[in-house]
Design a protein around this motif. Sequence first.
Motif, PDB file in Angstrom:
ATOM      1  N   LEU A  56      20.658  30.860  57.487  1.00  0.00           N
ATOM      2  CA  LEU A  56      20.480  32.288  57.779  1.00  0.00           C
ATOM      3  C   LEU A  56      21.821  33.011  57.776  1.00  0.00           C
ATOM      4  N   ARG A  57      22.829  32.407  58.413  1.00  0.00           N
ATOM      5  CA  ARG A  57      24.158  33.015  58.419  1.00  0.00           C
ATOM      6  C   ARG A  57      24.710  33.132  57.001  1.00  0.00           C
ATOM      7  N   ALA A  58      24.482  32.091  56.199  1.00  0.00           N
ATOM      8  CA  ALA A  58      25.000  32.090  54.832  1.00  0.00           C
ATOM      9  C   ALA A  58      24.337  33.169  53.981  1.00  0.00           C
ATOM     10  N   MET A  59      23.018  33.347  54.148  1.00  0.00           N
ATOM     11  CA  MET A  59      22.323  34.381  53.377  1.00  0.00           C
ATOM     12  C   MET A  59      22.829  35.774  53.740  1.00  0.00           C
ATOM     13  N   GLU A  60      23.081  35.999  55.019  1.00  0.00           N
ATOM     14  CA  GLU A  60      23.596  37.301  55.440  1.00  0.00           C
ATOM     15  C   GLU A  60      25.012  37.513  54.894  1.00  0.00           C
ATOM     16  N   LEU A  61      25.838  36.481  54.968  1.00  0.00           N
ATOM     17  CA  LEU A  61      27.197  36.589  54.433  1.00  0.00           C
ATOM     18  C   LEU A  61      27.175  36.817  52.923  1.00  0.00           C
ATOM     19  N   GLN A  62      26.258  36.149  52.228  1.00  0.00           N
ATOM     20  CA  GLN A  62      26.160  36.316  50.784  1.00  0.00           C
ATOM     21  C   GLN A  62      25.748  37.738  50.433  1.00  0.00           C
ATOM     22  N   ARG A  63      24.821  38.285  51.223  1.00  0.00           N
ATOM     23  CA  ARG A  63      24.388  39.668  51.000  1.00  0.00           C
ATOM     24  C   ARG A  63      25.551  40.646  51.183  1.00  0.00           C
ATOM     25  N   VAL A  64      26.324  40.449  52.232  1.00  0.00           N
ATOM     26  CA  VAL A  64      27.474  41.322  52.478  1.00  0.00           C
ATOM     27  C   VAL A  64      28.507  41.174  51.362  1.00  0.00           C
ATOM     28  N   LEU A  65      28.723  39.944  50.914  1.00  0.00           N
ATOM     29  CA  LEU A  65      29.677  39.724  49.829  1.00  0.00           C
ATOM     30  C   LEU A  65      29.257  40.440  48.548  1.00  0.00           C
ATOM     31  N   GLU A  66      27.956  40.415  48.243  1.00  0.00           N
ATOM     32  CA  GLU A  66      27.470  41.102  47.043  1.00  0.00           C
ATOM     33  C   GLU A  66      27.667  42.611  47.170  1.00  0.00           C
ATOM     34  N   GLN A  67      27.392  43.152  48.369  1.00  0.00           N
ATOM     35  CA  GLN A  67      27.596  44.585  48.587  1.00  0.00           C
ATOM     36  C   GLN A  67      29.076  44.949  48.494  1.00  0.00           C
ATOM     37  N   LYS A  68      29.915  44.089  49.059  1.00  0.00           N
ATOM     38  CA  LYS A  68      31.358  44.333  48.986  1.00  0.00           C
ATOM     39  C   LYS A  68      31.846  44.261  47.538  1.00  0.00           C
ATOM     40  N   ALA A  69      31.247  43.354  46.754  1.00  0.00           N
ATOM     41  CA  ALA A  69      31.642  43.240  45.350  1.00  0.00           C
ATOM     42  C   ALA A  69      31.305  44.526  44.598  1.00  0.00           C
ATOM     43  N   GLN A  70      30.129  45.104  44.877  1.00  0.00           N
ATOM     44  CA  GLN A  70      29.763  46.368  44.233  1.00  0.00           C
ATOM     45  C   GLN A  70      30.671  47.493  44.706  1.00  0.00           C
ATOM     46  N   ALA A  71      31.016  47.465  45.991  1.00  0.00           N
ATOM     47  CA  ALA A  71      31.934  48.479  46.516  1.00  0.00           C
ATOM     48  C   ALA A  71      33.292  48.390  45.818  1.00  0.00           C
ATOM     49  N   LYS A  72      33.741  47.176  45.530  1.00  0.00           N
ATOM     50  CA  LYS A  72      35.014  47.011  44.826  1.00  0.00           C
ATOM     51  C   LYS A  72      34.944  47.560  43.414  1.00  0.00           C
ATOM     52  N   VAL A  73      33.778  47.391  42.769  1.00  0.00           N
ATOM     53  CA  VAL A  73      33.602  47.968  41.430  1.00  0.00           C
ATOM     54  C   VAL A  73      33.651  49.492  41.511  1.00  0.00           C
ATOM     55  N   ASN A  74      32.926  50.057  42.512  1.00  0.00           N
ATOM     56  CA  ASN A  74      32.943  51.515  42.694  1.00  0.00           C
ATOM     57  C   ASN A  74      34.357  52.011  42.983  1.00  0.00           C
ATOM     58  N   LEU A  75      35.056  51.268  43.828  1.00  0.00           N
ATOM     59  CA  LEU A  75      36.408  51.672  44.209  1.00  0.00           C
ATOM     60  C   LEU A  75      37.333  51.669  43.001  1.00  0.00           C
ATOM     61  N   SER A  76      37.199  50.658  42.165  1.00  0.00           N
ATOM     62  CA  SER A  76      38.038  50.587  40.974  1.00  0.00           C
ATOM     63  C   SER A  76      37.768  51.767  40.046  1.00  0.00           C
ATOM     64  N   ALA A  77      36.474  52.116  39.887  1.00  0.00           N
ATOM     65  CA  ALA A  77      36.125  53.265  39.043  1.00  0.00           C
ATOM     66  C   ALA A  77      36.673  54.555  39.642  1.00  0.00           C
ATOM     67  N   SER A  78      36.589  54.683  40.978  1.00  0.00           N
ATOM     68  CA  SER A  78      37.101  55.884  41.643  1.00  0.00           C
ATOM     69  C   SER A  78      38.609  55.998  41.479  1.00  0.00           C
ATOM     70  N   GLN A  79      39.305  54.867  41.583  1.00  0.00           N
ATOM     71  CA  GLN A  79      40.759  54.889  41.404  1.00  0.00           C
ATOM     72  C   GLN A  79      41.124  55.350  39.994  1.00  0.00           C
ATOM     73  N   SER A  80      40.389  54.852  39.000  1.00  0.00           N
ATOM     74  CA  SER A  80      40.658  55.256  37.618  1.00  0.00           C
ATOM     75  C   SER A  80      40.385  56.744  37.435  1.00  0.00           C
ATOM     76  N   TYR A  81      39.301  57.228  38.055  1.00  0.00           N
ATOM     77  CA  TYR A  81      38.937  58.639  37.933  1.00  0.00           C
ATOM     78  C   TYR A  81      39.994  59.528  38.587  1.00  0.00           C
ATOM     79  N   LEU A  82      40.449  59.117  39.767  1.00  0.00           N
ATOM     80  CA  LEU A  82      41.478  59.891  40.467  1.00  0.00           C
ATOM     81  C   LEU A  82      42.788  59.868  39.695  1.00  0.00           C
TER      82      LEU A  82
END
Length: 658
Positions: A56-82
């Motif tokens: 259960l802990r691993a599934m929750e951590l994996q979910r957060v990691l996937e969300q953080k990975a998408q956030a990093k993609v968004n952040l990279s795009a935002s940095q390029s745009y700025l």
Amino acid sequence: MAGIFPIPTGRSADMLVQRRLLSQLSFDQLEVVRLQNQLSTGRRISAPSEDAPAALRAMELQRVLEQKAQAKVNLSASQSYLSASDNAISDVARLLSDVRGLAVGAADSTSGEAQRQAAAQEVRESIKQLINIGNQQFRGRSLFGGSETALAPFAYDGEYIVYRGNEAQLRSFADLNALFGTNVSGHELFGAVSPAVQGSADLNPALTAQTRLNDLRGGLGVHAGSIRISDGNSARVIDLSTATTVGDVARLIENNPPDGRQVTVTITATGLSIDLDDAGGGNLTVREVASGKTASDLGILNVLGTGTNPIVGQDLNPKLSLTTKLSDLFGGPGGGVLFDQSSGVQIVNGGKTFTLDFQGAETVEDLLNVFNAAGANLLASISETGNGINVRSRLSGADFSIGENGGATAEQLGIRSFTRGTLLNDLNHGQGTAAAAGTDFTIRRTDGVELAIDISSANSIGDVIDLINGHIDNQDPLTAVVARLATVGNGVELVDNNASGTGPLTIRREVTSQAAWELGLVARGETETVAAAGVPSVLVGRDVNPQETKGVFNSLLRLNNALTEFDLAQISRTTGLLDDDFDRVNYSRAEIGARARSLDALQQRLENEDIELRSALSLDLDVDLVQAISELTARQASLEASLRSIGRTFQLSLLNFL
């Protein structure tokens, strides 16, 4: 004969021994396979059932990691745009700096015609370059169009520039639940939308059963909760948390009166009136429940009581909304002011006149749509205060004004750009009106009487009008000339209704004063203005309080015209406007830089969080290789021992047993 009894040897039966040995062998084999799987996969568990809490802990951590990975993609795009936006803004700042230098050089009265025309040509080229920058795209998305990313935000017809984007902020998730602005709108950077002609009138919509509770108290709304209503003998707690409109509140109160009583709620144009039936007497009170604020917010809090008289609530001041009916403006039919919906308004923008008709409009949204769909490059919206409307221009380089169309619509809406309250210092794009010593201009009525007007004591257009109407020689109603705001369009209007007058109505400026020019009563460069013959004789002055967008493109277009016409006053004014534009651009660049630094810090934080999350996930899922190898060695030894034991056990003879 003595019986033969079994000899208690303490040994187990063969079947039990065999089963125990086979069970031990099966367990050892499974453990060996499990440990071999752990070593081959690197995972401590292969199914959630092996360690449910860790899974259960691993599934929750994996979910957060996937969300953080998408956030990093968004952040990279935002940095390029700025980064792309910062580069574009840097180009804007450089161009403005160059143009300002041209303006300062051309403002020198010793500069020649060729030099000024060359400067004007450079300004025109700079305008084209700035438009290209303003329409720049990054990854198929306009940098400066607001949320209108699919179109080129700026269009140039060779004379004016229109902004087709908006002022919206594009946001993306740079982290979980953290929206981050990634753009600068064209208005924020270039000043592409007029800030002027903002509604000054409180349209004061009437309270109705359909008014939302969130719109009350100027948009502050009503705290969800309960109230306690009592007749002095019994009380009833009424839960109003489910109500969304004023009508809902009224129904809930009427449906939950104190025992044996009847309560009537009347929705007035301003608030609520609560009445208790007179038959039972008592003392009507409304109180809060616990530490609530619902009764106070609804304006019906009354802890002392009113006997059998009604509780008359306070003004709930609903804010304007898109669904507000025009018939409910100014307090509704009983408010004392009838909205002039039939006359409409007159818009002048870019040298074109537009007459807007509101007769088919029913709601505020309909009214705004008439403005926005008029083809006059307008942007109409409800004001931030929620009690009026704003009308702004999207057109740079053009004079913009809102006037009447024979009625009082613009004044009632508070959007007329030329009013009695317009300050003289604000006229002519802020260059103002200067009075001379003594008479500034003279009005000759149709009966030949001359009125010498000195505006040195005037501060506003209303003061000038009052000086004319209050002139000591202009008090006879039969012969007086009447000064007022123009009934159509804008400007000061003089009306001479003297049927016996034989001469023309005339305004003559004094040679020592420019006030008649600056008030629009006499055309600049002319000595006097003569009204057309007829009764009444009407003379309408020019609108000398036009609005403008006050942005980069407006400044450059004005500067181009000033250089072409060698208007030193306008060159000086536009140089000052360019200074304001340069400040705006620098502020936008600083804002972009601050956001970029914030994203850099956020990126570093995300990297650190990724390491921490993966470390926590590894503790739950990954195998400890040293421990696993040690356990595998021990388990293999145990398996070998089990096999030997089984071999010996299944080879036992009777002699071994005895």
